[in-house]
Design an enzyme around this catalytic site. Structure first.
Site, PDB file in Angstrom:
ATOM      1  N   TRP A 185       8.067  11.977 -40.176  1.00 51.59           N
ATOM      2  CA  TRP A 185       6.655  12.323 -40.202  1.00 51.59           C
ATOM      3  C   TRP A 185       6.151  12.999 -38.936  1.00 51.59           C
ATOM      4  O   TRP A 185       5.047  13.545 -38.927  1.00 51.59           O
ATOM      5  CB  TRP A 185       5.840  11.029 -40.408  1.00 51.59           C
ATOM      6  CG  TRP A 185       6.336   9.905 -39.536  1.00 51.59           C
ATOM      7  CD1 TRP A 185       7.188   8.914 -39.911  1.00 51.59           C
ATOM      8  CD2 TRP A 185       6.088   9.702 -38.135  1.00 51.59           C
ATOM      9  NE1 TRP A 185       7.479   8.094 -38.839  1.00 51.59           N
ATOM     10  CE2 TRP A 185       6.812   8.561 -37.729  1.00 51.59           C
ATOM     11  CE3 TRP A 185       5.317  10.374 -37.187  1.00 51.59           C
ATOM     12  CZ2 TRP A 185       6.791   8.075 -36.430  1.00 51.59           C
ATOM     13  CZ3 TRP A 185       5.289   9.902 -35.884  1.00 51.59           C
ATOM     14  CH2 TRP A 185       6.026   8.757 -35.519  1.00 51.59           C
ATOM     15  N   ASN A 186       6.888  12.964 -37.835  1.00 50.20           N
ATOM     16  CA  ASN A 186       6.263  13.354 -36.564  1.00 50.20           C
ATOM     17  C   ASN A 186       5.965  14.839 -36.448  1.00 50.20           C
ATOM     18  O   ASN A 186       5.055  15.243 -35.733  1.00 50.20           O
ATOM     19  CB  ASN A 186       7.092  12.861 -35.370  1.00 50.20           C
ATOM     20  CG  ASN A 186       8.530  13.330 -35.409  1.00 50.20           C
ATOM     21  OD1 ASN A 186       9.076  13.641 -36.460  1.00 50.20           O
ATOM     22  ND2 ASN A 186       9.153  13.383 -34.250  1.00 50.20           N
ATOM     23  N   LYS A 234      13.102  15.121 -49.338  1.00 53.36           N
ATOM     24  CA  LYS A 234      12.449  13.807 -49.399  1.00 53.36           C
ATOM     25  C   LYS A 234      11.714  13.647 -48.083  1.00 53.36           C
ATOM     26  O   LYS A 234      12.326  13.477 -47.031  1.00 53.36           O
ATOM     27  CB  LYS A 234      13.448  12.667 -49.557  1.00 53.36           C
ATOM     28  CG  LYS A 234      12.764  11.291 -49.605  1.00 53.36           C
ATOM     29  CD  LYS A 234      13.750  10.147 -49.525  1.00 53.36           C
ATOM     30  CE  LYS A 234      13.039   8.800 -49.612  1.00 53.36           C
ATOM     31  NZ  LYS A 234      12.042   8.593 -48.521  1.00 53.36           N
ATOM     32  N   HIS A 235      10.395  13.722 -48.146  1.00 57.25           N
ATOM     33  CA  HIS A 235       9.621  13.620 -46.910  1.00 57.25           C
ATOM     34  C   HIS A 235       9.221  12.168 -46.654  1.00 57.25           C
ATOM     35  O   HIS A 235       9.299  11.315 -47.544  1.00 57.25           O
ATOM     36  CB  HIS A 235       8.373  14.498 -46.982  1.00 57.25           C
ATOM     37  CG  HIS A 235       8.047  15.170 -45.688  1.00 57.25           C
ATOM     38  ND1 HIS A 235       8.386  14.640 -44.457  1.00 57.25           N
ATOM     39  CD2 HIS A 235       7.409  16.342 -45.412  1.00 57.25           C
ATOM     40  CE1 HIS A 235       7.969  15.457 -43.506  1.00 57.25           C
ATOM     41  NE2 HIS A 235       7.383  16.497 -44.054  1.00 57.25           N
ATOM     42  N   SER A 236       8.800  11.908 -45.431  1.00 54.67           N
ATOM     43  CA  SER A 236       8.294  10.582 -45.080  1.00 54.67           C
ATOM     44  C   SER A 236       7.119  10.211 -45.977  1.00 54.67           C
ATOM     45  O   SER A 236       6.300  11.062 -46.345  1.00 54.67           O
ATOM     46  CB  SER A 236       7.857  10.572 -43.622  1.00 54.67           C
ATOM     47  OG  SER A 236       7.050   9.448 -43.335  1.00 54.67           O
ATOM     48  N   SER A 268      16.041   7.901 -37.338  1.00 54.03           N
ATOM     49  CA  SER A 268      16.647   6.943 -36.417  1.00 54.03           C
ATOM     50  C   SER A 268      18.159   6.930 -36.577  1.00 54.03           C
ATOM     51  O   SER A 268      18.696   7.360 -37.599  1.00 54.03           O
ATOM     52  CB  SER A 268      16.099   5.540 -36.686  1.00 54.03           C
ATOM     53  OG  SER A 268      16.572   5.069 -37.950  1.00 54.03           O
ATOM     54  N   GLU A 317      20.285  14.622 -37.062  1.00 49.22           N
ATOM     55  CA  GLU A 317      19.477  14.752 -35.843  1.00 49.22           C
ATOM     56  C   GLU A 317      18.749  13.434 -35.686  1.00 49.22           C
ATOM     57  O   GLU A 317      17.776  13.155 -36.387  1.00 49.22           O
ATOM     58  CB  GLU A 317      18.519  15.940 -35.955  1.00 49.22           C
ATOM     59  CG  GLU A 317      17.919  16.374 -34.632  1.00 49.22           C
ATOM     60  CD  GLU A 317      16.716  15.546 -34.233  1.00 49.22           C
ATOM     61  OE1 GLU A 317      16.887  14.598 -33.421  1.00 49.22           O
ATOM     62  OE2 GLU A 317      15.617  15.827 -34.714  1.00 49.22           O
ATOM     63  N   LEU A 318      19.252  12.598 -34.778  1.00 47.95           N
ATOM     64  CA  LEU A 318      18.822  11.205 -34.717  1.00 47.95           C
ATOM     65  C   LEU A 318      18.009  10.928 -33.458  1.00 47.95           C
ATOM     66  O   LEU A 318      17.584  11.834 -32.761  1.00 47.95           O
ATOM     67  CB  LEU A 318      20.051  10.305 -34.828  1.00 47.95           C
ATOM     68  CG  LEU A 318      20.968  10.622 -36.022  1.00 47.95           C
ATOM     69  CD1 LEU A 318      22.176   9.730 -36.040  1.00 47.95           C
ATOM     70  CD2 LEU A 318      20.200  10.555 -37.338  1.00 47.95           C
ATOM     71  N   CYS A 368      11.368  13.191 -30.887  1.00 41.55           N
ATOM     72  CA  CYS A 368      12.726  12.756 -30.569  1.00 41.55           C
ATOM     73  C   CYS A 368      13.176  13.238 -29.204  1.00 41.55           C
ATOM     74  O   CYS A 368      13.934  12.562 -28.517  1.00 41.55           O
ATOM     75  CB  CYS A 368      13.705  13.215 -31.655  1.00 41.55           C
ATOM     76  SG  CYS A 368      13.606  14.968 -32.036  1.00 41.55           S
ATOM     77  N   GLU A 415      15.148   3.482 -28.060  1.00 37.08           N
ATOM     78  CA  GLU A 415      14.156   4.550 -28.149  1.00 37.08           C
ATOM     79  C   GLU A 415      12.780   3.929 -28.340  1.00 37.08           C
ATOM     80  O   GLU A 415      12.546   3.223 -29.320  1.00 37.08           O
ATOM     81  CB  GLU A 415      14.474   5.491 -29.309  1.00 37.08           C
ATOM     82  CG  GLU A 415      13.460   6.614 -29.465  1.00 37.08           C
ATOM     83  CD  GLU A 415      13.825   7.585 -30.572  1.00 37.08           C
ATOM     84  OE1 GLU A 415      13.637   8.795 -30.371  1.00 37.08           O
ATOM     85  OE2 GLU A 415      14.305   7.135 -31.620  1.00 37.08           O
TER      86      GLU A 415
END
Length: 459
Positions: free
Chosen positions: A132-133, A156-158, A209, A230-231, A264, A361
């Protein structure tokens, strides 16, 4: 049927309620996307580029509506939301300009044939699971590259920003993209796992995450499908002995607080050499104490809310646990009264291994300041992390900083005396628990292609 309601994190008010589709409905959309792909893959690189250029125009035409929706759904400052749309349009422009050359056939001279060709053939439907960010950028980053390569795209979005995903679907069509080629799936996690296993899905990409990455990568590995991950990260910014302290405090504050501290590649650990530690900390804390938190739709607000009260609760628990293990709060650190998911700009000191502020994090406006004995010790601490996405170096000697970045800093990206988020011309991605694969910079368009070798005996 299950529903999901989006909530404005600045006010706590409901925005919209969406119904999740069933597995059968989702599978029908996968099949339709695959069917659209079978035609799209036959379009020339130049034709695809023209449509992608059209998507960029459509993004600019819908800039204000999309920006306002993103700010409503996740609490981004309205100026940052507008900048995000501009970045997305820029990605379209860059991909349209460079994509045909990046993906063009390459001639080879094999020893076992008269000549050879390498073609970058699309593989099929690529499934993206996004956070979502950055409600638009996270989507555009993988979707435009995959479309340029000739693939179909699922999203599939947040659950926090479903509306932004659906608006992007409309914008892509407005830009000229054929029906079903970019499709949003409003589904739950169990159905998502089924989509990964679907035989028409050929690649999976996730931003999220490291825990989510492990789950999705395992599901994809069981059916032998290519993934890009991409975590998370706890990016380190090194303030070395010869750093300009005024510049360092400015850059480091921006690196931590940009996007309400929820990026991130935000700076999260600020590793300061002993020689300049006290001077840096005094000015750094003063900057954080001066941050005005408030309505993200108003010009002049320094920082908006976190994306949800659940995210705020998790962050505050990390702060409290760090303090219980010896960290000290230099400023902030208390949940304010009133509606919304606001959290103050916070600085922690005495941060050491074993604390969440050091090891994990912290996805919000909390900075961990760590004292290093000297520059060499600062680099050691920076690399003492299971993560490796981005990082920064504040240093008077630029050439020395470049050497440290290239030879010693174990991350995918390094910023020297500046902070930035992403640029279409530069690769984006990390190492270690921050994931694998690259987006942007000519690398992203080749992540989900078949580099196919063609041997030709004679003409």
């Amino acid at each position: 049927m299950a529903t999901v309601t989006t909530v404005n994190p600045a006010t706590g008010e409901d925005i919209e309620t969406y119904t999740q589709i069933t597995k059968d409905e989702a599978f029908a959309k996968v099949d339709a996307c695959h069917q659209a792909f079978t035609q799209w893959k036959l379009r020339s690189l130049e034709e695809r580029a023209e449509i992608i250029k059209g998507i960029g125009k459509a993004l600019r035409d819908n800039k204000e509506d999309l920006a306002q929706l993103m700010t409503a759904e996740v609490g981004k400052l309205i100026g940052d939301s507008r900048d995000e749309v501009d970045l997305c349009a820029g990605i379209c422009d860059y991909t349209a300009k460079t994509g045909p050359d990046e993906l063009a056939d390459e001639k080879r001279d094999p020893s076992n044939a008269a000549r050879g060709l390498v073609t970058y053939s699309p593989i099929g439907v690529v499934y993206g699971i996004q956070p979502w960010n950055f409600p638009s950028y996270q989507v555009v980053r993988y979707a435009i590259a995959s479309l340029m390569a000739g693939n179909g795209v699922l999203l599939k979005h947040s659950s926090l920003c479903i509306g932004s995903g659906l608006m992007l679907e409309k914008i892509f069509k407005e830009g000229g993209l054929p029906d079903d080629l970019f499709t949003v799936l409003v589904i739950d996690h169990d159905t998502s796992d089924e989509i990964i296993a679907h035989d028409k899905v050929r690649g999976v990409t996730l931003t999220g995450s490291d825990g989510a990455g492990r789950h999705v990568a395992e599901k994809a590995a069981k059916v032998i499908k290519k993934t890009v991950m991409e975590l998370g990260s706890n990016d380190a910014y090194l303030v070395l002995e010869d750093a300009d302290i005024d510049l360092a405090t400015k850059v480091c504050a921006q690196a931590r607080l940009y996007n309400n501290g929820q990026t991130c590649i935000n700076g999260k650990r600020f590793i300061v050499t002993d020689k300049v530690y006290d001077a840096f900390l005094e000015k750094f804390v003063a900057r954080f104490e001066g941050v005005e938190t408030g309505d993200p739709t108003k010009e002049g607000t320094d920082m908006g809310p976190m994306s949800s009260t659940d995210q705020r609760k998790d962050l505050h628990e990390q702060v409290e646990k760090s303090v219980s293990k010896g960290a000290k709060i230099a400023c902030g650190g208390e949940i304010p009264d009133g509606p919304g998911a606001f959290y103050p700009a916070t600085v922690l000191t005495d941060v050491e291994p074993g604390q969440p502020a050091y090891d994990d994090e912290l996805f919000g406006p909390v900075a961990s300041v760590i004292r290093a004995k000297d520059d060499e010790d600062a680099m050691r601490i920076a690399n003492d992390s299971r993560y490796g996405l981005g990082g920064g170096i504040l240093c008077g000697d630029t050439e020395r900083a470049i050497e440290l970045a290239s030879k010693h800093f174990d991350t995918g990206m390094v910023y020297i005396n500046t902070y930035g988020v992403a640029d279409p011309s530069m690769p984006f991605g990390g190492v270690k628990d921050s994931g694998y694969g690259r987006e942007h910079g000519g690398f992203g368009v080749k992540e989900f292609v078949n580099a196919k070798a063609i041997f030709i005996g004679s003409d």
